[in-house]
Design a protein around this motif. Structure first.
Motif, PDB file in Angstrom:
ATOM      1  N   GLY A   1       0.794  -1.231   0.000  1.00 27.24           N
ATOM      2  CA  GLY A   1       0.000   0.000   0.000  1.00 27.24           C
ATOM      3  C   GLY A   1       0.820   1.272   0.000  1.00 27.24           C
ATOM      4  N   TYR A   2       2.011   1.224  -0.610  1.00 22.33           N
ATOM      5  CA  TYR A   2       2.880   2.403  -0.637  1.00 22.33           C
ATOM      6  C   TYR A   2       3.295   2.758  -2.057  1.00 22.33           C
ATOM      7  N   LYS A   3       3.803   3.953  -2.205  1.00 22.38           N
ATOM      8  CA  LYS A   3       4.376   4.396  -3.472  1.00 22.38           C
ATOM      9  C   LYS A   3       5.648   5.186  -3.182  1.00 22.38           C
ATOM     10  N   ILE A   4       6.492   5.312  -4.190  1.00 24.88           N
ATOM     11  CA  ILE A   4       7.782   5.987  -4.031  1.00 24.88           C
ATOM     12  C   ILE A   4       7.597   7.499  -4.025  1.00 24.88           C
ATOM     13  N   VAL A   5       8.224   8.148  -3.064  1.00 23.74           N
ATOM     14  CA  VAL A   5       8.293   9.611  -3.044  1.00 23.74           C
ATOM     15  C   VAL A   5       9.569  10.055  -3.757  1.00 23.74           C
ATOM     16  N   ASN A   6      10.699   9.525  -3.329  1.00 25.88           N
ATOM     17  CA  ASN A   6      11.959   9.798  -4.013  1.00 25.88           C
ATOM     18  C   ASN A   6      13.010   8.752  -3.645  1.00 25.88           C
ATOM     19  N   VAL A   7      14.041   8.701  -4.455  1.00 26.76           N
ATOM     20  CA  VAL A   7      15.155   7.771  -4.262  1.00 26.76           C
ATOM     21  C   VAL A   7      16.446   8.564  -4.346  1.00 26.76           C
ATOM     22  N   ASP A   8      17.370   8.291  -3.443  1.00 26.46           N
ATOM     23  CA  ASP A   8      18.678   8.943  -3.486  1.00 26.46           C
ATOM     24  C   ASP A   8      19.761   7.866  -3.439  1.00 26.46           C
ATOM     25  N   THR A   9      20.771   8.001  -4.286  1.00 25.72           N
ATOM     26  CA  THR A   9      21.808   6.977  -4.372  1.00 25.72           C
ATOM     27  C   THR A   9      23.204   7.588  -4.413  1.00 25.72           C
ATOM     28  N   VAL A  10      24.168   6.774  -4.010  1.00 29.92           N
ATOM     29  CA  VAL A  10      25.579   7.142  -4.107  1.00 29.92           C
ATOM     30  C   VAL A  10      26.340   5.955  -4.686  1.00 29.92           C
ATOM     31  N   LEU A  11      27.083   6.194  -5.748  1.00 35.56           N
ATOM     32  CA  LEU A  11      27.964   5.191  -6.325  1.00 35.56           C
ATOM     33  C   LEU A  11      29.393   5.515  -5.910  1.00 35.56           C
ATOM     34  N   VAL A  12      30.112   4.509  -5.455  1.00 33.69           N
ATOM     35  CA  VAL A  12      31.507   4.684  -5.058  1.00 33.69           C
ATOM     36  C   VAL A  12      32.353   3.772  -5.939  1.00 33.69           C
ATOM     37  N   LEU A  13      33.109   4.377  -6.854  1.00 31.37           N
ATOM     38  CA  LEU A  13      33.964   3.612  -7.756  1.00 31.37           C
ATOM     39  C   LEU A  13      35.014   4.522  -8.379  1.00 31.37           C
ATOM     40  N   ALA A  14      36.157   3.950  -8.686  1.00 33.12           N
ATOM     41  CA  ALA A  14      37.258   4.740  -9.244  1.00 33.12           C
ATOM     42  C   ALA A  14      37.000   5.083 -10.705  1.00 33.12           C
ATOM     43  N   LYS A  15      36.453   4.158 -11.454  1.00 30.43           N
ATOM     44  CA  LYS A  15      36.132   4.339 -12.861  1.00 30.43           C
ATOM     45  C   LYS A  15      35.085   3.303 -13.255  1.00 30.43           C
ATOM     46  N   PRO A  16      34.306   3.624 -14.277  1.00 28.59           N
ATOM     47  CA  PRO A  16      34.320   4.818 -15.123  1.00 28.59           C
ATOM     48  C   PRO A  16      33.729   6.031 -14.412  1.00 28.59           C
ATOM     49  N   LYS A  17      33.925   7.186 -15.013  1.00 32.64           N
ATOM     50  CA  LYS A  17      33.380   8.405 -14.445  1.00 32.64           C
ATOM     51  C   LYS A  17      31.858   8.435 -14.653  1.00 32.64           C
ATOM     52  N   ILE A  18      31.159   8.728 -13.588  1.00 37.62           N
ATOM     53  CA  ILE A  18      29.704   8.712 -13.632  1.00 37.62           C
ATOM     54  C   ILE A  18      29.110  10.076 -13.993  1.00 37.62           C
ATOM     55  N   VAL A  19      29.793  11.147 -13.647  1.00 41.72           N
ATOM     56  CA  VAL A  19      29.245  12.491 -13.869  1.00 41.72           C
ATOM     57  C   VAL A  19      28.807  12.722 -15.321  1.00 41.72           C
TER      58      VAL A  19
END
Length: 205
Positions: free
Chosen positions: A90-108
């Protein structure tokens, strides 16, 4: 209205000879991520966050790593199952926040495309998905990709509840009328072709 928060974490080592898929998005890179499925570290973390928010266990509960059915499986299948659990609760998503930690490839450079893909898989707007990336400085894990995910859920409103209540009340009123008509009121049985016998005063015993 009630709110739920879920947190998910996952990590996979880089491995040559396999495609790199993060957030459901194929990425050009010499190495992919090792895993029983496609190794999508970001979707795995989001899946665990969703399942945790509704107390439904974790990704291993539904998809054990020793089950051959999930060998090389697309991680969006795992995510879809988590979304079903959220909806069932009985729920729905409001928002999701994530963090990726890796040397490569560049995510930006691909963060915008990645955000849109994850939002599409979750059925939310891109503005409701946060994608951030950090390098693992001082952590000695250049050969590993790590993902953290946090989700906020809210309970779904039953917008048609008042209409259902009104309809139920109307049905109850109709039932009351029928019952009163059957047992509560005097009836004219002449319409049924029968007549009441006259009272005979000579028939008194």
């Amino acid at each position: 209205m009630s709110m739920r928060i879920g947190y998910g974490f996952d990590s996979h080592a880089f491995k040559p000879g396999v495609p790199l898929i993060i957030g459901g998005l194929p990425i050009e890179h010499p190495e992919g991520l090792a895993g029983h499925s496609d190794g999508d570290v970001l979707l795995h973390a989001i899946t665990d966050a969703l399942l945790g928010a509704v107390s439904a266990g974790d990704i291993g509960t539904f998809f054990p790593p020793n089950d051959p059915r999930w060998k090389g499986a697309a991680s969006k299948v795992f995510l879809e199952t988590a979304l079903e659990e959220v909806a069932t609760a009985g729920y729905k998503i409001v928002n999701v926040d994530t963090v990726l930690v890796l040397a490569k490839p560049k995510i930006v450079p691909i963060a915008g495309e990645l955000r849109e893909r994850v939002a599409e898989l979750l059925g939310v707007k891109p503005g409701e998905v946060g994608i951030k990336a950090k390098t693992p400085e001082g952590l000695n894990q250049d050969g590993v990709a790590v993902a953290h995910a946090t989700v906020l859920l809210e309970s779904v409103k039953l917008v048609d509840a008042p209409a259902r209540m009104v309809a139920a009340a109307e049905v109850e009123d109709e039932i009351d009328k029928v019952v009163k008509g059957l047992v509560g009121d005097a009836h004219d049985i002449s319409a049924l072709g029968r007549k009441r016998p006259p009272f005979d005063t000579d028939d008194i015993t």
